[in-house]
Motif scaffolding. Structure first.
Motif, short mmCIF file in Angstrom:
data_model
loop_
_atom_site.label_atom_id
_atom_site.label_comp_id
_atom_site.label_asym_id
_atom_site.label_seq_id
_atom_site.Cartn_x
_atom_site.Cartn_y
_atom_site.Cartn_z
N ASP A 98 0.77 -1.20 -0.15
CA ASP A 98 0.08 -0.10 -0.04
C ASP A 98 0.93 1.21 -0.08
O ASP A 98 0.50 2.42 -0.38
CB ASP A 98 -0.87 0.11 1.18
CG ASP A 98 -1.98 -0.97 1.12
OD1 ASP A 98 -2.34 -1.44 0.04
OD2 ASP A 98 -2.71 -1.29 2.24
N ARG A 99 1.94 1.03 0.56
CA ARG A 99 2.93 2.27 0.60
C ARG A 99 4.19 2.40 -0.54
O ARG A 99 5.02 3.06 -0.47
CB ARG A 99 3.64 2.41 1.89
CG ARG A 99 2.50 2.82 2.98
CD ARG A 99 3.10 2.43 4.39
NE ARG A 99 2.12 2.90 5.62
CZ ARG A 99 0.77 2.13 5.45
NH1 ARG A 99 0.42 1.18 4.94
NH2 ARG A 99 -0.16 2.29 6.59
N GLY A 100 3.69 1.36 -1.26
CA GLY A 100 5.04 1.29 -2.49
C GLY A 100 6.21 0.93 -2.27
O GLY A 100 7.15 1.21 -2.84
N MET A 101 6.36 0.20 -1.15
CA MET A 101 7.71 -0.19 -0.48
C MET A 101 8.14 -1.44 -1.25
O MET A 101 7.43 -2.46 -1.51
CB MET A 101 7.50 -0.40 0.74
CG MET A 101 7.25 0.95 1.59
SD MET A 101 6.78 0.77 3.18
CE MET A 101 7.21 2.48 4.06
N ALA A 102 9.49 -1.71 -1.04
CA ALA A 102 10.28 -3.14 -1.27
C ALA A 102 9.89 -4.01 0.06
O ALA A 102 10.38 -3.57 1.27
CB ALA A 102 11.73 -2.89 -1.58
N VAL A 103 9.14 -4.92 -0.23
CA VAL A 103 8.73 -5.71 0.89
C VAL A 103 9.86 -7.04 1.00
O VAL A 103 9.83 -7.63 0.08
CB VAL A 103 7.27 -6.23 0.82
CG1 VAL A 103 6.93 -7.12 1.87
CG2 VAL A 103 6.47 -5.18 0.57
N ILE A 104 10.41 -7.00 2.31
CA ILE A 104 11.20 -8.13 2.44
C ILE A 104 10.84 -9.34 3.49
O ILE A 104 10.25 -8.91 4.36
CB ILE A 104 12.75 -7.50 3.05
CG1 ILE A 104 13.20 -6.53 2.37
CG2 ILE A 104 13.60 -8.75 2.96
CD1 ILE A 104 13.53 -6.73 0.72
N GLY A 105 10.90 -10.45 2.91
CA GLY A 105 10.55 -11.72 3.56
C GLY A 105 11.45 -12.02 4.53
O GLY A 105 12.54 -12.49 4.09
N HIS A 106 11.07 -12.44 5.96
CA HIS A 106 12.32 -12.93 6.73
C HIS A 106 11.55 -13.79 7.73
O HIS A 106 10.51 -13.37 8.42
CB HIS A 106 12.77 -11.69 7.36
CG HIS A 106 13.68 -11.81 8.50
ND1 HIS A 106 15.08 -12.08 8.50
CD2 HIS A 106 13.34 -12.00 10.00
CE1 HIS A 106 15.57 -12.38 9.90
NE2 HIS A 106 14.54 -12.23 10.67
N CYS A 107 12.13 -15.00 7.95
CA CYS A 107 13.23 -15.82 7.09
C CYS A 107 12.60 -17.10 6.91
O CYS A 107 11.95 -17.60 7.90
CB CYS A 107 14.67 -15.55 8.13
SG CYS A 107 14.33 -16.00 9.62
N LEU A 108 13.17 -18.01 5.98
CA LEU A 108 12.64 -18.99 5.80
C LEU A 108 13.20 -20.36 6.27
O LEU A 108 12.40 -21.18 6.83
CB LEU A 108 12.89 -19.40 4.23
CG LEU A 108 11.99 -18.28 3.16
CD1 LEU A 108 12.25 -18.54 1.86
CD2 LEU A 108 10.52 -18.57 3.35
N VAL A 109 14.60 -20.06 6.52
CA VAL A 109 15.32 -21.13 7.19
C VAL A 109 16.02 -20.78 8.22
O VAL A 109 17.09 -19.93 8.15
CB VAL A 109 16.15 -22.13 6.20
CG1 VAL A 109 16.75 -23.28 7.09
CG2 VAL A 109 15.31 -22.57 5.22
N TRP A 110 15.67 -20.93 9.56
CA TRP A 110 16.71 -20.45 10.60
C TRP A 110 16.33 -21.33 11.97
O TRP A 110 15.11 -21.70 12.14
CB TRP A 110 15.93 -19.08 11.12
CG TRP A 110 16.67 -18.35 12.21
CD1 TRP A 110 18.01 -18.29 12.38
CD2 TRP A 110 16.15 -17.28 13.17
NE1 TRP A 110 18.33 -17.55 13.60
CE2 TRP A 110 17.44 -16.85 14.02
CE3 TRP A 110 14.96 -16.63 13.33
CZ2 TRP A 110 17.16 -15.89 14.70
CZ3 TRP A 110 14.88 -15.72 14.14
CH2 TRP A 110 16.09 -15.21 14.99
N HIS A 111 17.36 -21.59 12.97
CA HIS A 111 17.21 -22.58 14.01
C HIS A 111 16.42 -21.99 14.93
O HIS A 111 15.94 -22.78 15.76
CB HIS A 111 18.72 -22.77 14.59
CG HIS A 111 19.39 -21.79 14.73
ND1 HIS A 111 19.93 -20.68 14.29
CD2 HIS A 111 19.47 -21.31 16.23
CE1 HIS A 111 20.62 -19.74 15.18
NE2 HIS A 111 20.09 -20.22 16.33
#
Ligand code: GLA
Length: 373
Positions: A98-111
């Motif tokens: 909605d704010r036109g931002m680069a959206v970062i996904g965190h995180c797929l594999v983490w202990h």
């Protein structure tokens, strides 16, 4: 840019930025660094849900990228083998869009913050290689697939390497060996071929850790797997890391052929009791060194701002190789560093203070002042 008097007053109150009436000085952080790198913050769920409107104002005004602070971590998004919880992650992705931002996904594999069921069978033993591969693939395909085309980039593997340069004995490593990293990158790319894919870790100024990641990046590339960047978390302090070593890591990563990203920037103003950033290393101590409950002294405030100015000077120097700088939070009141490495302290690590006022080093940066060295 046209600024009404009312708008100017509002902006000054909320951001602390000295926004001059002349139309030439950029008023916002994202505008200021637009030719350098994306700039952003980690966003917690209450913020996304409208419970911190002032944080929303500063984030919307100053940043062009957001990362999920917690809502995409395995324990939250995939709490049981047959159950995903999407509400918070969906709202987070929409918030950034909605704010036109680069959206970062965190995180797929983490202990850490791993759903407890993930690596175990019903008897509490580790699952087999094949079962873990299947679980990893299903997990990554489902999450990355759901947001296909909407996430700028994913932290695919977080914190795989120890500070001595060896692989961390996580369930992923213990069951799959080094292969868990290429597999995770392969699965993520299958699910969204256009998303950028990253590694991410702390203490990246350590030479042995830097070398270990350079080797991993080279191996991924050798196998033809997509790897776009490496996140240097950057949970730093007034006396660590050595900025020369930190800079060497940036250059080494760029030489290995990936973008450099500063992914979790915060700088404690409190005395150093812990150099790394292993979240499970919480220190129990009677003397909790909670020195600045009523605010920082002038001396420490100056030290903090001067060092942050040095850190940003470095980022600007290497803006050709740095693609993003992300703070791990918006304002001091909500930072995890109030509780780490010692619980219940009052810390001052972020870009905005508890009153949502921008810190002096950035006000000076926006005003184009050459800050004191
Ligand atoms: C690590 C993780 C982040 C966050 C911070 C501290 O650096 O990558 O997701 O949990 O610790 O909160």
């Amino acid at each position: 840019m046209k600024t009404t008097l009312l708008g100017l007053t509002f902006l000054t109150l909320v951001t602390g930025a000295c926004v001059s009436a002349d139309d030439h000085s950029p008023a916002t952080v994202k505008e200021h660094f637009k030719h350098d790198f994306l700039i952003g913050a980690a966003i917690p769920v209450p913020h996304v849900n409208g419970l911190d409107p002032q944080a929303d104002s500063v984030v919307s005004l100053h940043f062009n990228s957001v990362v999920a602070e917690n809502c995409m971590k395995c324990e939250r998004i995939h709490p049981a083998a047959d159950r995903y919880f999407w509400d918070d992650a969906d709202a987070f992705v929409k918030y950034g869009e909605d704010r036109g931002m680069a959206v970062i996904g965190h995180c797929l594999v983490w202990h850490s913050q791993l759903a407890p069921w993930f690596p175990y069978d019903e008897d509490g033993n580790y699952v087999s290689v094949d079962v873990l591969k299947e679980r990893l693939k299903e997990h990554i395909h489902t999450i990355v697939g759901r947001y296909k085309g909407r996430i700028h980039g994913w932290d695919v593997v977080n914190e795989a390497i120890e500070d001595n340069g060896s692989y961390r004995h996580s369930p992923f490593y213990d069951i799959l060996g080094e292969e868990f990293i290429p597999l995770a990158f392969q699965y993520a790319h299958e699910a969204d071929p256009d998303a950028e894919l990253y590694l991410n870790d702390y203490s990246m100024a350590l030479p042995v850790k830097r070398d270990a990641y350079v080797r991993i990046i080279e191996e991924l590339k050798k196998r033809g797997l997509r790897i776009d960047g490496m996140g240097m978390q950057s949970h730093i302090g007034l006396d660590y890391p050595d900025l020369k070593e930190y800079e060497k890591t940036m250059v080494a990563l760029a030489d290995a052929g990936v973008d450099v990203m500063v992914t979790e920037l915060d700088m404690t103003a409190l005395p150093t009791v812990q150099h790394g950033a292993n979240v499970s290393d919480n220190i129990q101590s009677k003397d909790n060194k909670n020195l600045y409950m009523d605010g920082l002294s002038e001396e420490v405030l100056k030290k903090w701002n001067d060092r942050m100015a040095d850190v940003f000077r470095l980022y600007k120097k290497h803006s050709d190789i740095i693609s993003r700088v992300t703070f791990w939070g918006t304002h001091d009141g909500m930072s995890w560093r109030n509780d780490w490495p010692i619980k219940g302290r009052t810390d001052y690590p972020l870009l905005f203070d508890r009153d949502y006022k921008m810190k002096d080093f950035m006000v000076a940066e926006l005003a184009g002042e050459e800050t004191e060295k």
